[in-house]
Design a protein around this motif. Structure first.
Motif, PDB file in Angstrom:
ATOM      1  N   ASP B 317       0.856  -1.195   0.000  1.00  0.00           N
ATOM      2  CA  ASP B 317       0.000   0.000   0.000  1.00  0.00           C
ATOM      3  C   ASP B 317       0.893   1.245   0.000  1.00  0.00           C
ATOM      4  N   PRO B 318       0.310   2.427  -0.145  1.00  0.00           N
ATOM      5  CA  PRO B 318       1.140   3.631  -0.217  1.00  0.00           C
ATOM      6  C   PRO B 318       2.044   3.780   0.998  1.00  0.00           C
ATOM      7  N   GLY B 319       1.532   3.448   2.169  1.00  0.00           N
ATOM      8  CA  GLY B 319       2.349   3.583   3.380  1.00  0.00           C
ATOM      9  C   GLY B 319       3.554   2.656   3.349  1.00  0.00           C
ATOM     10  N   GLU B 320       3.341   1.421   2.982  1.00  0.00           N
ATOM     11  CA  GLU B 320       4.465   0.480   2.947  1.00  0.00           C
ATOM     12  C   GLU B 320       5.454   0.844   1.843  1.00  0.00           C
ATOM     13  N   THR B 321       4.902   1.308   0.741  1.00  0.00           N
ATOM     14  CA  THR B 321       5.772   1.714  -0.363  1.00  0.00           C
ATOM     15  C   THR B 321       6.704   2.830   0.094  1.00  0.00           C
ATOM     16  N   GLU B 322       6.127   3.806   0.762  1.00  0.00           N
ATOM     17  CA  GLU B 322       6.922   4.933   1.241  1.00  0.00           C
ATOM     18  C   GLU B 322       8.004   4.457   2.224  1.00  0.00           C
ATOM     19  N   VAL B 323       7.580   3.662   3.195  1.00  0.00           N
ATOM     20  CA  VAL B 323       8.525   3.246   4.224  1.00  0.00           C
ATOM     21  C   VAL B 323       9.596   2.330   3.658  1.00  0.00           C
ATOM     22  N   SER B 324       9.196   1.410   2.808  1.00  0.00           N
ATOM     23  CA  SER B 324      10.206   0.448   2.369  1.00  0.00           C
ATOM     24  C   SER B 324      11.250   1.164   1.521  1.00  0.00           C
ATOM     25  N   LEU B 325      10.835   2.183   0.808  1.00  0.00           N
ATOM     26  CA  LEU B 325      11.828   2.963   0.072  1.00  0.00           C
ATOM     27  C   LEU B 325      12.695   3.774   1.026  1.00  0.00           C
ATOM     28  N   ALA B 326      12.060   4.373   2.017  1.00  0.00           N
ATOM     29  CA  ALA B 326      12.828   5.190   2.966  1.00  0.00           C
ATOM     30  C   ALA B 326      13.805   4.331   3.767  1.00  0.00           C
ATOM     31  N   ASN B 328      15.057   1.387   3.011  1.00  0.00           N
ATOM     32  CA  ASN B 328      16.089   0.710   2.241  1.00  0.00           C
ATOM     33  C   ASN B 328      17.046   1.688   1.576  1.00  0.00           C
ATOM     34  N   GLY B 329      16.541   2.883   1.310  1.00  0.00           N
ATOM     35  CA  GLY B 329      17.418   3.902   0.745  1.00  0.00           C
ATOM     36  C   GLY B 329      17.999   3.488  -0.593  1.00  0.00           C
ATOM     37  N   GLY B 330      19.023   4.188  -1.005  1.00  0.00           N
ATOM     38  CA  GLY B 330      19.830   3.822  -2.159  1.00  0.00           C
ATOM     39  C   GLY B 330      19.053   3.726  -3.454  1.00  0.00           C
ATOM     40  N   LEU B 331      19.315   2.633  -4.153  1.00  0.00           N
ATOM     41  CA  LEU B 331      18.770   2.412  -5.484  1.00  0.00           C
ATOM     42  C   LEU B 331      17.275   2.639  -5.560  1.00  0.00           C
ATOM     43  N   LYS B 332      16.570   2.023  -4.620  1.00  0.00           N
ATOM     44  CA  LYS B 332      15.118   2.080  -4.697  1.00  0.00           C
ATOM     45  C   LYS B 332      14.625   3.517  -4.613  1.00  0.00           C
ATOM     46  N   THR B 333      15.219   4.266  -3.720  1.00  0.00           N
ATOM     47  CA  THR B 333      14.784   5.637  -3.548  1.00  0.00           C
ATOM     48  C   THR B 333      15.014   6.438  -4.826  1.00  0.00           C
ATOM     49  N   ARG B 334      16.178   6.211  -5.418  1.00  0.00           N
ATOM     50  CA  ARG B 334      16.453   6.919  -6.674  1.00  0.00           C
ATOM     51  C   ARG B 334      15.465   6.522  -7.748  1.00  0.00           C
ATOM     52  N   LEU B 335      15.155   5.237  -7.779  1.00  0.00           N
ATOM     53  CA  LEU B 335      14.177   4.772  -8.776  1.00  0.00           C
ATOM     54  C   LEU B 335      12.833   5.434  -8.553  1.00  0.00           C
ATOM     55  N   LEU B 336      12.445   5.492  -7.294  1.00  0.00           N
ATOM     56  CA  LEU B 336      11.150   6.082  -6.997  1.00  0.00           C
ATOM     57  C   LEU B 336      11.117   7.542  -7.436  1.00  0.00           C
ATOM     58  N   ARG B 337      12.232   8.244  -7.154  1.00  0.00           N
ATOM     59  CA  ARG B 337      12.262   9.658  -7.535  1.00  0.00           C
ATOM     60  C   ARG B 337      12.105   9.799  -9.041  1.00  0.00           C
ATOM     61  N   ARG B 338      12.854   8.993  -9.766  1.00  0.00           N
ATOM     62  CA  ARG B 338      12.779   9.049 -11.225  1.00  0.00           C
ATOM     63  C   ARG B 338      11.340   8.786 -11.659  1.00  0.00           C
ATOM     64  N   TYR B 339      10.793   7.781 -11.051  1.00  0.00           N
ATOM     65  CA  TYR B 339       9.450   7.353 -11.398  1.00  0.00           C
ATOM     66  C   TYR B 339       8.427   8.449 -11.081  1.00  0.00           C
ATOM     67  N   LEU B 340       8.563   8.999  -9.871  1.00  0.00           N
ATOM     68  CA  LEU B 340       7.587  10.005  -9.436  1.00  0.00           C
ATOM     69  C   LEU B 340       7.651  11.235 -10.326  1.00  0.00           C
ATOM     70  N   SER B 341       8.857  11.639 -10.638  1.00  0.00           N
ATOM     71  CA  SER B 341       8.986  12.856 -11.433  1.00  0.00           C
ATOM     72  C   SER B 341       8.413  12.644 -12.824  1.00  0.00           C
ATOM     73  N   ALA B 342       8.535  11.464 -13.312  1.00  0.00           N
ATOM     74  CA  ALA B 342       8.081  11.234 -14.685  1.00  0.00           C
ATOM     75  C   ALA B 342       6.572  10.995 -14.774  1.00  0.00           C
ATOM     76  N   ARG B 343       5.998  10.406 -13.744  1.00  0.00           N
ATOM     77  CA  ARG B 343       4.643   9.897 -13.927  1.00  0.00           C
ATOM     78  C   ARG B 343       3.555  10.583 -13.107  1.00  0.00           C
ATOM     79  N   HIS B 344       3.971  11.347 -12.136  1.00  0.00           N
ATOM     80  CA  HIS B 344       2.984  12.059 -11.314  1.00  0.00           C
ATOM     81  C   HIS B 344       1.956  11.124 -10.684  1.00  0.00           C
ATOM     82  N   LEU B 345       2.385   9.972 -10.210  1.00  0.00           N
ATOM     83  CA  LEU B 345       1.445   9.101  -9.482  1.00  0.00           C
ATOM     84  C   LEU B 345       1.226   9.693  -8.091  1.00  0.00           C
ATOM     85  N   SER B 346      -0.004   9.807  -7.702  1.00  0.00           N
ATOM     86  CA  SER B 346      -0.270  10.485  -6.434  1.00  0.00           C
ATOM     87  C   SER B 346      -0.052   9.553  -5.242  1.00  0.00           C
TER      88      SER B 346
END
Lengths: 536, 536
Positions: B317-326, B328-346
């Protein structure tokens, strides 16, 4: 809808269309199994002596209070209509004027009324036989009273509704008395299907399917009936029991598995929640021939272990292939001749595959078949089988009229033990019946093994036909039960009833029997529920 | 192989590598849940007061006679090693110097010795706690003696063999004490796999998987553990019990379902026959993001109801997605940023799909994902998840050291009730814990519904941390149990143990509890088996 029950001298409802057996097939049979003595005449219903109801006025009145006087039937004809199931022995006995008849037929309208009926029966110490389609072939609906002074047939025909449907979760709750075709009609109105088509489909009910752990012909695609059950509602002498909160759970043992298969000994299944699926857009049945039983079973095993089973997968052994072609005549015989002349298969085994929209792997499956040397006949053979898929029990009626001893039995085993089991059963039947025709097929395949379904034809012993089949059935059951440990299960989908009860302990152990007895004692402390079944 | 048991202050074996939590994640956590009071120091094992063994010389001698004196351990350290499971509360208590300790650890070598141990315990009226990996998170291996004067931990570590394998039928019999990785190694030598990978995989055992109805991360492909069980062998106080003759049966209720999930209350599972499959040739894990929980669950439901689930299917869910990225840091976080900036998923929801060679529909599955607007990140994210799939419990250790109240709970419900259930649990946890971080994911999907798995993080209450979590857990359980009827099951795969026992009757009914009690009384008349578990 309450069916007009008849005395039931056969599977075909009295007045229904009898299945024809072509004269050429009759001649072929006579050549194979010897002289037949037709006995088409059946005594009229009134010829079966029906004793007066032992129910008593007080119980009768209380039952009428529970379900309405119109739904407590003590008329001999109605009672005869629920006098046991539809095994060969049941039919033989009724044809010879014998029947064990319940003292009354009680028709509750819903779960609440079923519960009240049980309360009355506890109070008056009356045995209860839950009665759905009445199609048991193992004595499961025999009107046995055990030590009780009276027994009722608790007919679930009025629990005939689609209780609810959750299209998002794809779960439908059906009344226990809904028959196979009615279930499909009720669900079809919502775009869904159960896909459960055992040979008893036309007559048997949802409650019966669950109580006996039924398996339908499309079990590879849709699963066994127990795989469809997401929840159950039972009326028990100790009160209502509902199970099935979630799609899966680890909240202790899955007690649904105790209710399913309990054969009316724990209580009455009144509603069953079932996983449903969309009605398939198209169906496709095809017929093939494989050379020899070993190659055929190897092929089916390969499909089962590769996730490539068609939704219906049915492999006949050489004997069944021969007989089914001979008995059906016409198209199939011509196809076989064409096939035999072209291919020189020494022991053709018919393989029917049906796709009902579940398996997505038809092409991969066909590739495996080609590789194994299977000969594809095509849709004509497949559709011909599908057309006649419920005809077996009707043909049994006709064969009985012709003087044939004809019955089926079934089992299942691991792949590694399947051939040994088939041979042991064939030897046992041959030993008991002289020169029977023995047909066998795999009707249900799994990753770890398969079922074996036998049909036996022999010249009926005019002197003591009941004893003749009892001997053969016992020999086959003893072969299944094995000397040290079971070679297979005593039933893959016919259930235990009365007939298999002596073999249950060999399969589930002394401890298993003790556990079942304890569970029964907990929910049915006075032992009113379906005495003599399952636990003997 | 007998593991070197330690006092177990965490999931990570003492001396094992602790899971790291990056400093940025710790800072993030502090911002979210408030001040944390680290408490890394744990008392040495000797600081836990271990009372003298209450076993007594006669029982001790008889046990030594059953299994050999070397396999009856009364040493405090060994007893401490089997003092309960690995729930947050178990760890909290042990960290604070409290533990309920068995009077002895008994290590039988095989089924026969287990049987003899039970006979000794019946004779001396000693409680028996079957002990496998000791990973229960619901109190399932708590060393409770009930009304008995002594209790032993019956450690199955020596039942560590592949007993037999039938490669034709694809059935392997494994000793109950075989751990997850050892099972894979033993089967791998024959080219087979179980494919059962719950988060407890590294420590838990075959017997425990069966006793608790475990579900592995690849359950969509390989099935729940109970789906793999073709047979069981139990030692019970009333004798040996073997079940599982055929791949399918209608010989009465499927009693395997009573043994599976019985949590040691009926007897000791000593051997389990399991359906195995060939080791897959390749694996492929991919990560995706879906916009919002509703769209995500709708997508997983579509896949489940179309036969298109990947073998591993996991939606955060959104909460777990946020936390697991936070966290774990590193790669995943960068991926999420790339993803968020490109797709505007709320409300991004992470979806992990893994193909283990079972589902043949990857392309069709991907087509459904595209249609639903899912954003494909690719294998990096999938493999990153797979790499860390067993890390959760180790991270819990580290978070506990940091002063976090951290625990998981789980349930399952129909699709139509899933969102309501998730919201009810979130509200309950928030009400009990103030401002917790609540993460949730679907880990197991079925045609009719799915599981919900929650991870909860809150600042630990330094005064009474046990009570803090008990309150939260009770609130969540009450939400699951519902006001009138359950919204979900009290456990999808953690089992009942002690913690869920109060909620069992709400789920299986009074009749269900009576049936379980009766079954237990039949096989364990003196009540020595795992007192206090399942039935409370």
């Amino acid at each position: 809808m309450v069916m007009d029950h008849r005395i039931r001298h056969g599977w075909t409802p009295d007045g229904g269309a009898a299945a024809s057996v072509p004269p050429s097939a009759v001649n072929w049979l006579r050549e194979r199994i010897g002289t037949l003595t037709p006995s088409a005449a059946v005594p009229p219903g009134s010829a079966i002596a029906v004793p007066p109801s032992a129910l008593g006025e007080a119980a009768s009145g209380d039952l009428a209070g529970a379900v309405g006087a119109a739904h407590v039937l003590e008329d001999p004809r109605e009672r005869l209509g629920r006098a046991g199931g539809l095994s060969y022995l049941d039919l033989l006995r009724r044809r010879s004027g014998k029947a064990t008849v319940p003292d009354a037929v009680v028709l509750p309208a819903d779960s609440g009324e079923v519960q009240r009926v049980l309360e009355v029966c506890v109070a008056h110490d009356i045995a209860v036989v839950p009665f759905g389609g009445g199609t048991s072939v193992v004595g499961g609906v025999a009107a046995l009273r055990g030590p009780k002074h009276a027994v009722i047939a608790l007919d679930l025909a009025r629990l005939d509704r689609l209780v609810s449907i959750d299209p998002v979760s794809r779960i439908a709750v059906l009344g226990a008395g809904v028959r196979g075709p009615d279930a499909e009609r009720l669900l079809g109105e919502h775009g869904f299907t159960l896909g459960h088509v055992p040979q008893s489909f036309e007559r048997a009910t949802i409650g019966g399917f669950a109580a006996t752990r039924s398996a339908g012909q499309a079990s590879s695609g849709y699963g066994r009936f127990e795989d469809m059950v997401t929840g159950v509602r039972l009326a028990t002498p100790r009160g209502q029991w509902r199970l099935g909160v979630a799609p899966a759970s680890a909240a202790g043992p899955d007690l649904r598995a105790l209710a399913v298969g309990s054969e009316g000994t724990l209580g009455v299944l009144t509603e069953v929640a079932l996983r449903v699926r969309p009605v398939p857009e198209s169906r496709r049945y095809e017929g093939f021939f494989v050379d020899g039983w070993d190659r055929g079973t190897e092929l089916v095993r390969t499909l089962a272990q590769s996730g490539l089973l068609a939704d219906v997968t049915r492999l006949s052994d050489p004997g069944e292939t021969e007989v089914s072609l001979a008995l059906n005549g016409g198209l199939k015989t011509r196809l076989l001749r064409r096939y035999l002349s072209a291919r020189h298969l020494s022991e053709p085994c018919m393989l029917i595959l049906g796709w009902e929209g579940l398996s997505r792997h038809r092409k991969e499956t066909l590739a495996v078949l080609r590789k194994s040397g299977a000969v594809r006949i095509g849709r004509s053979l497949g559709e011909s089988w599908r057309h006649g898929r419920f005809a077996g029990p009707r043909q049994r009626d006709t064969l009985m009229d012709l003087g044939v001893c004809v019955e089926t039995l079934e089992t299942a085993a691991r792949w590694s033990g399947l051939t040994r089991l088939r041979e042991a059963i064939r030897a046992a039947l041959t030993g008991a019946l002289g020169t029977p025709v023995i047909m066998c097929h795999i009707s249900h395949a799994y990753e770890t093994g398969a079922s074996l379904y036998f049909t036996v034809l022999a010249a009926r012993d005019g002197a003591d036909p009941v004893r003749q089949w009892q001997r053969a059935k016992h020999a086959a059951s003893a072969a299944i039960a094995g000397a040290d440990r079971p070679l297979g299960t005593i039933s893959h989908h016919h259930a235990v009833g009365v007939d298999h009860a002596p073999y249950l302990e060999g399969e589930i152990g002394r401890v298993g029997v003790e556990v079942l007895r304890a569970a029964k004692a907990a929910v049915d402390p006075t032992g009113i529920m379906n005495p003599g079944k399952l636990l003997g």
